[in-house]
Motif scaffolding. Sequence first.
Motif, PDB file in Angstrom:
ATOM      1  N   LEU A 186      -7.835  -3.890   2.255  1.00  0.00           N
ATOM      2  CA  LEU A 186      -6.667  -3.278   1.623  1.00  0.00           C
ATOM      3  C   LEU A 186      -6.135  -4.143   0.478  1.00  0.00           C
ATOM      4  O   LEU A 186      -5.653  -3.619  -0.534  1.00  0.00           O
ATOM      5  CB  LEU A 186      -5.565  -3.051   2.660  1.00  0.00           C
ATOM      6  N   VAL A 223     -11.654   4.931   1.617  1.00  0.00           N
ATOM      7  CA  VAL A 223     -11.510   3.631   0.969  1.00  0.00           C
ATOM      8  C   VAL A 223     -12.482   3.517  -0.201  1.00  0.00           C
ATOM      9  O   VAL A 223     -12.178   2.890  -1.227  1.00  0.00           O
ATOM     10  CB  VAL A 223     -11.758   2.495   1.981  1.00  0.00           C
ATOM     11  N   VAL A 276      -8.187  -3.257  -2.416  1.00  0.00           N
ATOM     12  CA  VAL A 276      -7.771  -1.943  -2.926  1.00  0.00           C
ATOM     13  C   VAL A 276      -6.556  -2.096  -3.843  1.00  0.00           C
ATOM     14  O   VAL A 276      -6.507  -1.515  -4.940  1.00  0.00           O
ATOM     15  CB  VAL A 276      -7.456  -0.981  -1.761  1.00  0.00           C
ATOM     16  N   SER A 300     -10.333   1.767  12.017  1.00  0.00           N
ATOM     17  CA  SER A 300     -11.502   1.967  11.152  1.00  0.00           C
ATOM     18  C   SER A 300     -12.805   1.970  11.936  1.00  0.00           C
ATOM     19  O   SER A 300     -13.836   2.423  11.430  1.00  0.00           O
ATOM     20  CB  SER A 300     -11.568   0.857  10.103  1.00  0.00           C
ATOM     21  N   ILE A 313      -2.426   5.532  -4.780  1.00  0.00           N
ATOM     22  CA  ILE A 313      -3.295   5.567  -3.608  1.00  0.00           C
ATOM     23  C   ILE A 313      -2.934   6.803  -2.786  1.00  0.00           C
ATOM     24  O   ILE A 313      -1.773   7.197  -2.738  1.00  0.00           O
ATOM     25  CB  ILE A 313      -3.121   4.288  -2.750  1.00  0.00           C
ATOM     26  N   VAL A 336       0.846  -1.199   0.000  1.00  0.00           N
ATOM     27  CA  VAL A 336       0.000   0.000   0.000  1.00  0.00           C
ATOM     28  C   VAL A 336       0.882   1.249   0.000  1.00  0.00           C
ATOM     29  O   VAL A 336       0.633   2.200  -0.761  1.00  0.00           O
ATOM     30  CB  VAL A 336      -0.951   0.003   1.204  1.00  0.00           C
ATOM     31  N   LEU A 382      -3.043   8.213   1.154  1.00  0.00           N
ATOM     32  CA  LEU A 382      -3.136   7.666   2.503  1.00  0.00           C
ATOM     33  C   LEU A 382      -4.416   8.093   3.212  1.00  0.00           C
ATOM     34  O   LEU A 382      -5.036   7.295   3.926  1.00  0.00           O
ATOM     35  CB  LEU A 382      -1.909   8.090   3.325  1.00  0.00           C
ATOM     36  N   TYR A 390     -11.520   3.892  -3.926  1.00  0.00           N
ATOM     37  CA  TYR A 390     -10.910   2.788  -4.664  1.00  0.00           C
ATOM     38  C   TYR A 390     -11.845   1.594  -4.801  1.00  0.00           C
ATOM     39  O   TYR A 390     -11.641   0.741  -5.668  1.00  0.00           O
ATOM     40  CB  TYR A 390      -9.605   2.379  -3.982  1.00  0.00           C
ATOM     41  N   THR A 407     -10.714   5.782   6.000  1.00  0.00           N
ATOM     42  CA  THR A 407      -9.645   6.028   5.032  1.00  0.00           C
ATOM     43  C   THR A 407      -8.657   4.867   4.983  1.00  0.00           C
ATOM     44  O   THR A 407      -8.690   3.945   5.807  1.00  0.00           O
ATOM     45  CB  THR A 407      -8.874   7.304   5.400  1.00  0.00           C
ATOM     46  N   ILE A 408      -7.755   4.943   4.026  1.00  0.00           N
ATOM     47  CA  ILE A 408      -6.671   3.957   3.920  1.00  0.00           C
ATOM     48  C   ILE A 408      -5.845   3.963   5.203  1.00  0.00           C
ATOM     49  O   ILE A 408      -5.464   2.903   5.723  1.00  0.00           O
ATOM     50  CB  ILE A 408      -5.773   4.281   2.704  1.00  0.00           C
ATOM     51  N   ARG A 409      -5.577   5.140   5.756  1.00  0.00           N
ATOM     52  CA  ARG A 409      -4.812   5.233   7.007  1.00  0.00           C
ATOM     53  C   ARG A 409      -5.538   4.493   8.138  1.00  0.00           C
ATOM     54  O   ARG A 409      -4.903   3.800   8.928  1.00  0.00           O
ATOM     55  CB  ARG A 409      -4.604   6.694   7.401  1.00  0.00           C
TER      56      ARG A 409
END
Length: 374
Positions: A174, A99, A177, A128, A93, A84, A95, A102, A119-121
């Motif tokens: 992820l 999400v 993604v 999450s 992507i 990632v 950070l 994507y 989010t990706i972070r």
Amino acid sequence: DTAIEKYHSSFLRKAGNVDQVKLTRSKQNLEAWLNNNYANKIFPSVAVGVVKGNELVYSYKLGMGDKTNYGLGSITKTFTGTMVMQAIEKGLIELDAPVSKYIPGLKLEKEELKSKPVTIRHLLSHTSGMPDLRYYQNPEMISADTTSLPFNITAQIYPAGYHYRYSNYGFMTLGVVLERVYKKPLKQIIEEEIFAKIGMENSFASPMVQGAGGIQTNLIDLARYASMWLNEGKSVNGLQVLKPETVNKMIQLQTPIPTFARTKKYCGLAWRTESDEEGVTTFFHIGGANYVAAWIQMFPKYDVAVLYLSNPPEYDDNLMTQLVIMQWKLGDLASAIVGSDAQIHRTGETVPTDEILKRYAGNYKNPLTQKKAA
């Protein structure tokens, strides 16, 4: 960002004077303990190692060879995190992007929690809002029919960004993604972006690999992976797998920690991390399930890492106790190898004063159930 930087600096290298008597004693102690556990069938087979810089400076194996592959279980998550962050470096992507950018149609936010977008972070740092299924029973599930994911996923139990809760589903997401942005199967991405670049020639990703698990490797290849992290993203064959600043970002603090704590233990991006006043002292991950017992732990200040791989038929309480002992004995050996007077794997705890504790007094409420606790 200011708070994060306060607790982290670039890798600080330390060197000590090696005491050969202490080093020999540490090796003998570890090997005698391993032999006893192997004889008592705690470990059907086991391999342990210590990495210094680019070299596997110590290894000991029982019932297996250097190139015998074993499952990594959840250590696969660190590979997913690496990929990632590689994609972030490439601009594929962002950070802090939702999400859903994507995976269109994916809605992880529970309306009654008034959560900001996941989010990706959040997924990388286990913040999450999805529950830890080791401790949270009978979670609400979101059907794959409504998400475009290839699996059902757990619903939030708290808003995104508030708390750390370990989530396999977050890392499985992820993995999806990565497949969407690369337009390739995850197995192929792992082989091209990780195995080939690091030189993990005998490692294997299952065709059914997901972001949370599915990689098999051996002591030599896992040592190469550890070296890449000790070298701030550069593999033993000279390729820059991750930028140094990306490696450092992955082991930074992501969630608030009380300011009184001298030693801070937290989750970075895919890694469990500890730091003190000088910076990061260690980052690590475990893989555990039936037939899987794996560990990787880096001590960046001393340019050293410890590893183990095993295949226990049952991942029970007794085994977990023995694995903790093995981690400590490997830490003792690593301390002796780098010549440190202090045991590099032992960190002190900070006891808060009454004045500090007063800051956290009050009434707390569960945002989902509205249940209150004083």
